[in-house]
Motif scaffolding. Sequence first.
Motif, PDB file in Angstrom:
ATOM      1  N   ILE A   5     -15.676  57.924  33.386  1.00 28.72           N
ATOM      2  CA  ILE A   5     -15.472  57.086  34.576  1.00 28.72           C
ATOM      3  C   ILE A   5     -16.802  56.401  34.897  1.00 28.72           C
ATOM      4  CG2 ILE A   5     -13.616  58.447  35.644  1.00 28.72           C
ATOM      5  CD1 ILE A   5     -16.010  59.469  37.503  1.00 28.72           C
ATOM      6  N   TYR A   6     -16.712  55.421  35.792  1.00 30.67           N
ATOM      7  CA  TYR A   6     -17.922  54.676  36.149  1.00 30.67           C
ATOM      8  C   TYR A   6     -18.184  54.826  37.645  1.00 30.67           C
ATOM      9  CZ  TYR A   6     -17.383  52.942  31.517  1.00 30.67           C
ATOM     10  OH  TYR A   6     -17.266  52.897  30.161  1.00 30.67           O
ATOM     11  N   LEU A   7     -19.424  55.151  37.977  1.00 29.05           N
ATOM     12  CA  LEU A   7     -19.803  55.336  39.382  1.00 29.05           C
ATOM     13  C   LEU A   7     -20.887  54.329  39.767  1.00 29.05           C
ATOM     14  CD1 LEU A   7     -20.106  59.243  39.508  1.00 29.05           C
ATOM     15  CD2 LEU A   7     -18.279  57.859  40.506  1.00 29.05           C
ATOM     16  N   LYS A   8     -20.893  53.968  41.059  1.00 30.62           N
ATOM     17  CA  LYS A   8     -21.923  53.035  41.530  1.00 30.62           C
ATOM     18  C   LYS A   8     -23.254  53.749  41.757  1.00 30.62           C
ATOM     19  CE  LYS A   8     -19.554  50.803  44.909  1.00 30.62           C
ATOM     20  NZ  LYS A   8     -19.253  49.904  45.960  1.00 30.62           N
ATOM     21  N   LYS A   9     -23.180  55.059  42.073  1.00 33.08           N
ATOM     22  CA  LYS A   9     -24.403  55.850  42.315  1.00 33.08           C
ATOM     23  C   LYS A   9     -24.322  57.134  41.510  1.00 33.08           C
ATOM     24  CE  LYS A   9     -26.195  53.288  45.610  1.00 33.08           C
ATOM     25  NZ  LYS A   9     -27.470  52.616  45.502  1.00 33.08           N
ATOM     26  N   ASN A  10     -25.458  57.686  41.141  1.00 32.55           N
ATOM     27  CA  ASN A  10     -25.396  58.904  40.324  1.00 32.55           C
ATOM     28  C   ASN A  10     -25.004  60.135  41.150  1.00 32.55           C
ATOM     29  OD1 ASN A  10     -27.738  60.138  41.388  1.00 32.55           O
ATOM     30  ND2 ASN A  10     -29.037  58.848  40.081  1.00 32.55           N
ATOM     31  N   LEU A  11     -24.623  61.187  40.429  1.00 32.10           N
ATOM     32  CA  LEU A  11     -24.097  62.385  41.108  1.00 32.10           C
ATOM     33  C   LEU A  11     -25.146  63.053  41.988  1.00 32.10           C
ATOM     34  CD1 LEU A  11     -21.863  63.991  38.321  1.00 32.10           C
ATOM     35  CD2 LEU A  11     -21.169  62.563  40.235  1.00 32.10           C
ATOM     36  N   ASP A  12     -26.417  62.980  41.607  1.00 37.05           N
ATOM     37  CA  ASP A  12     -27.466  63.590  42.437  1.00 37.05           C
ATOM     38  C   ASP A  12     -27.532  62.913  43.804  1.00 37.05           C
ATOM     39  OD1 ASP A  12     -28.096  65.326  40.478  1.00 37.05           O
ATOM     40  OD2 ASP A  12     -29.858  64.233  39.746  1.00 37.05           O
ATOM     41  N   HIS A  13     -27.408  61.592  43.771  1.00 42.81           N
ATOM     42  CA  HIS A  13     -27.454  60.843  45.038  1.00 42.81           C
ATOM     43  C   HIS A  13     -26.262  61.233  45.918  1.00 42.81           C
ATOM     44  CE1 HIS A  13     -28.369  57.539  47.725  1.00 42.81           C
ATOM     45  NE2 HIS A  13     -27.086  57.212  47.695  1.00 42.81           N
ATOM     46  N   LEU A  14     -25.068  61.274  45.314  1.00 41.28           N
ATOM     47  CA  LEU A  14     -23.866  61.632  46.078  1.00 41.28           C
ATOM     48  C   LEU A  14     -23.989  63.062  46.615  1.00 41.28           C
ATOM     49  CD1 LEU A  14     -21.195  60.062  43.703  1.00 41.28           C
ATOM     50  CD2 LEU A  14     -21.932  59.180  45.918  1.00 41.28           C
TER      51      LEU A  14
END
Length: 289
Positions: free
Chosen positions: A52-61
Amino acid sequence: MLSISVKEFLFWKKKQLSKGGDDESLSVLLDCIGGISTKDINLLKINHTGNIYLKKNLDHLESIWEYHLLNLEPIQYLCGITFWRDLKLKVSNKVLIPRPETELIVDIVLKIFGRETQNLLFAELGTGSGAISIALSLAYPSWDGIATDIDQDALEVATLNYINSSNQSNLKFFCGHWWNPFESYKGKLDLAISNPPYIPRDIYEKLPKEVKNFEPKIALLGGEDGLKHIHEIIQKAPLFLKDKGWLIIENHFDQGEKVKQLFIENKFKLVEIVKDLSGVGRFTIGRYK
Ligand SMILES: C[S@@+](CC[C@H](N)C(=O)[O-])C[C@H]1O[C@@H](n2cnc3c(N)ncnc32)[C@H](O)[C@@H]1O
């Protein structure tokens, strides 16, 4: 856009929920900041393969999620967005986060007037983020709406939400105390709606921190018994409604009978307590004469 495997994403999501919070709040974060909708996430549960594609990385979320859990600040304020009916609305700490139960007000209007009634004039008192008025002005493009709030900052949020949701110009916003900005609309309204502050003081003092510490007091506190604003709104409504105009009020779960009496004392007919989806008498409605 950042690519990540579905398996890794679902594992991450489960881990976040194991720390606390609820699925709905995490979905708001993922949609608003991560750029992946709840619908898309549900599809992933059927097919675990691929990326999948995310606008922000998982650490940020994750850092926002942990901040939300630690400080109890509603995720909607942290993201600046909430979802209500089919609207995506901007919210700041100057406006109440519109609640799912309030969505029913639009259905009550649809039930009273049907979908085809044309050219009515409605008013909303205490519009906050603008949710109710915007939903109505979209459902009824031929109607005109006027909406007030005491707080100019809230009206700025509502105006922005209206501009973002509609390309029409059938809704106007006014700043002022309840009916005061509507002097020139006396006797002209087909419908008035309000979800005013109705929490009694003792209950307000004990509200969960995530509400009391972040949502505007002016949007919640309804005086000692919670009925201060409801009383004023109902009492003055006959000056502004046409004969056979409707008033819809959202109230606290246990105020239905008292609010019904206020409607009757002020010459409303067809007065009814309407339950929300949990069976709570959440709304009181009536027709003026
Ligand atoms: C419970 S919130 C409802 C907001 C929005 N209509 C909703 O349903 O999510 C009540 C709103 O009434 C506004 N309000 C409070 N006192 C007011 C007053 N005296 N006159 C006009 N609006 C007022 C608050 O600023 C707040 O936006």
